[in-house]
Design an enzyme around this catalytic site. Structure first.
Site, PDB file in Angstrom:
ATOM      1  N   LYS A   1      45.190  34.494  43.522  1.00 33.24           N
ATOM      2  CA  LYS A   1      44.845  35.109  44.815  1.00 33.24           C
ATOM      3  C   LYS A   1      43.701  34.320  45.458  1.00 33.24           C
ATOM      4  O   LYS A   1      42.774  33.889  44.750  1.00 33.24           O
ATOM      5  CB  LYS A   1      44.444  36.581  44.568  1.00 33.24           C
ATOM      6  CG  LYS A   1      44.197  37.387  45.844  1.00 33.24           C
ATOM      7  CD  LYS A   1      43.969  38.875  45.530  1.00 33.24           C
ATOM      8  CE  LYS A   1      43.749  39.701  46.791  1.00 33.24           C
ATOM      9  NZ  LYS A   1      43.554  41.137  46.502  1.00 33.24           N
TER      10      LYS A   1
ATOM     11  N   SER B   1      46.318  44.655  48.877  1.00 31.61           N
ATOM     12  CA  SER B   1      46.021  43.392  49.520  1.00 31.61           C
ATOM     13  C   SER B   1      46.551  42.168  48.786  1.00 31.61           C
ATOM     14  O   SER B   1      46.606  41.091  49.368  1.00 31.61           O
ATOM     15  CB  SER B   1      44.505  43.247  49.687  1.00 31.61           C
ATOM     16  OG  SER B   1      43.873  43.195  48.415  1.00 31.61           O
TER      17      SER B   1
ATOM     18  N   SER C   1      45.105  47.488  45.114  1.00 25.72           N
ATOM     19  CA  SER C   1      45.672  46.216  45.583  1.00 25.72           C
ATOM     20  C   SER C   1      46.415  45.371  44.561  1.00 25.72           C
ATOM     21  O   SER C   1      46.995  44.355  44.939  1.00 25.72           O
ATOM     22  CB  SER C   1      44.580  45.363  46.215  1.00 25.72           C
ATOM     23  OG  SER C   1      44.327  45.840  47.509  1.00 25.72           O
TER      24      SER C   1
HETATM   25  N1  GLN Z   1      44.237  49.407  50.515  1.00 20.59           N
HETATM   26  C1  GLN Z   1      42.878  49.611  50.091  1.00 20.59           C
HETATM   27  C2  GLN Z   1      41.919  49.109  51.143  1.00 20.59           C
HETATM   28  O1  GLN Z   1      42.360  48.625  52.150  1.00 20.59           O
HETATM   29  C3  GLN Z   1      42.642  48.947  48.766  1.00 20.59           C
HETATM   30  C4  GLN Z   1      42.464  47.478  48.891  1.00 20.59           C
HETATM   31  C5  GLN Z   1      42.183  46.820  47.585  1.00 20.59           C
HETATM   32  O2  GLN Z   1      42.436  47.375  46.520  1.00 20.59           O
HETATM   33  N2  GLN Z   1      41.618  45.625  47.681  1.00 20.59           N
HETATM   34  O3  GLN Z   1      40.739  49.188  50.972  1.00 20.59           O
END
Ligand code: GLN
Length: 487
Positions: free
Chosen positions: A77, A152, A176
């Protein structure tokens, strides 16, 4: 070759069925010819990958004791700093940022002799559930190119589902790793907070962020955890504990294991088709000897609201370092210092990131700190206590990963709250610092659905054990996205 798991590729490399160079070239060919349709990579590191593969082939030819991942290609990532390679975090702010050092987990993979194919697309600064907030454009789900891969870590999930890499790293602050794993038909583990070093992982919400693997199987996730996890003096929240073999318990039988079903997660709001698939999974695990009982997580309804105070608060602090002075984007021809700060941040950040900075700054401001941030921290403690009480009764907790299967690109972009609710089953786990995995448990309209298994702190190996046993009983994890049949 690209259909194989890491476990199978390890064997192939040792049997000399193929070399690491051949394997790496094969994946690079797939990525270079097909990723324009998926957009799962921000940077493809062909040259570096082939150099690493040549080194791995020398090791594989010798009779030295080999690390499991020697010669195995992977994708990382773009939230992880990689020396000499752009580390953008999905943002215009870091589009020109070449990291001067490696994140600890990248160092670990390098030391193991694993190959980096490239850096994967992601929501900007890991804020999102659909990979649509990326500066580099949305990622398509290989199961249906009109749908999101989740976020994400959407690029990481999509690249594994498209069979561009056998596995990828992700990060999970509120879901995410697990939600994209669910939406792309993969296995994704969010480890216990403190198990995996955060050093060199670009910070979003430091008390929640945790890196972990996205893979085809729980067995592969366990193999990857052996390289990912471990104490790191460079991360003050890294847990000093002995190195653990995460594969050791994979084959333990499930007889006598007690699994809790949180009644709040199985309410009438749950999508009926998702409920059926989760219930089928429960029956499979029962056949294997697991017993089930209802548990309660009474404060879980407050987890999304508490998260959207704590995470933006930490983000607003963490992201203050992007000021145009030290690194990353700087606006053109600033007239004075204030103009440089304002335009750099105004032009460098996308809308979702700005929204979080505003919410976080507000929640931390002198007049509102007690009403919002302090209150959210108290709720966080209650949520942690709920899990502790449940784990007095059961060994693991089971739930859906995500409210539904992959949704259409653009479907939720104008409704942030709908997007935030994607993580309704995953966020409490981060607030409590626990390990949890998502494994495929069926299809809804030909799209994968995920099952979540949550463990007590540092019980990651048990979570992997139950996930692996489930995968011995079912073949949902072996199903392939239609796009992956290309090439
Ligand atoms: N969807 C959540 C957010 O937007 C979690 C994102 C994540 O785990 N990085 O904060």
């Amino acid at each position: 070759m690209h259909k194989q798991t890491i476990k199978q590729l390890m064997q192939g490399l040792r049997d000399k069925s193929f070399s690491s160079t051949e394997l790496t070239q094969h994946y690079l060919n797939r990525i270079n010819s097909l990723d324009s349709e998926i957009n799962s990579f921000i940077t493809i590191t062909d040259e570096l990958a082939l150099k690493q593969a040549a080194t791995a082939d020398v090791l594989l030819a010798g009779d030295t004791k080999l690390h499991d991942l020697c010669g195995i290609p992977m994708a990382h990532k773009d939230i992880f700093c990689t020396e000499g390679v752009r580390s953008s975090c999905g943002s215009k702010m870091l589009d020109n940022f070449i990291a001067p050092y490696n994140a600890t987990i990248i160092e670990n993979f390098n030391a193991a002799g694993s190959i980096m194919l490239g850096k994967t697309n992601m929501d900007e600064f890991a804020m999102g559930s659909s990979n649509e907030t990326s500066f580099y454009g949305a990622v398509k789900n290989p199961w249906d190119l009109t749908r999101v891969p989740g976020g994400s870590s959407g690029g990481s999930a999509a690249c594994v589902a498209a069979l561009f890499a056998p596995a990828a790293t992700g990060s999970d602050t509120g879901g995410s790793i697990r939600q994209p794993a669910a939406l792309c038909g993969l296995t994704g583990l969010k480890p216990t907070y403190g198990a995996v070093s955060r050093f060199g992982m670009i910070a979003f919400a430091s008390s929640l962020d945790q890196a972990g693997p996205l893979a085809k199987t729980a067995e592969d996730a366990a193999i990857l955890m052996n390289t990912l996890a471990g104490f790191d003096a460079k991360d003050s929240t890294s847990m000093p504990r002995d190195k653990e073999d995460y594969t050791a318990k994979l084959n333990d039988k499930l007889d006598g294991i007690k699994i809790g079903l949180p009644k709040e997660f199985f309410s009438d709001d749950l999508d009926p088709e998702v409920a059926t698939l989760v219930n089928n999974a429960i029956k499979e695990l029962e056949k294997a000897g697991a017993t089930f009982k209802e548990v309660s997580l009474p404060n879980s309804e407050y987890s999304v609201p508490a998260y959207y105070v704590v995470a933006p608060a930490e983000a607003s602090t963490n992201l203050s370092r992007f000021d145009g002075v030290r690194y990353g984007y700087r606006c053109d021809k600033p007239v004075d210092l204030m103009d440089m700060y304002c335009r750099t941040r105004g032009e460098g950040f996308g809308d979702e990131v700005k929204r979080r900075i505003l919410i976080g700054t507000y929640a931390l401001s002198a007049g509102f700190y007690d009403a919002y941030y302090n209150q959210a921290q108290k709720i966080r403690r209650l949520i942690k206590n709920d899990f502790a009480a449940a784990f007095n009764d059961v060994d693991l907790i089971l739930s859906p990963t995500s409210p539904s299967a992959a949704f259409k690109l653009g479907e939720k972009t104008n409704d942030p709250v709908q997007m935030y609710l994607e993580d309704i089953y995953t966020i409490a786990v981060n607030l409590a610092g626990l390990p949890a995995i998502s494994v495929p448990c069926g299809l809804k309209n030909n799209l994968p659905v995920g099952l979540q298994l949550i463990g007590n702190a540092f019980d990651d190996a048990r979570v992997l054990n139950v996930a692996h046993q489930f995968q011995q009983l079912t073949d949902w994890h072996t199903l392939c996205a239609p796009f992956a049949k290309k090439g």
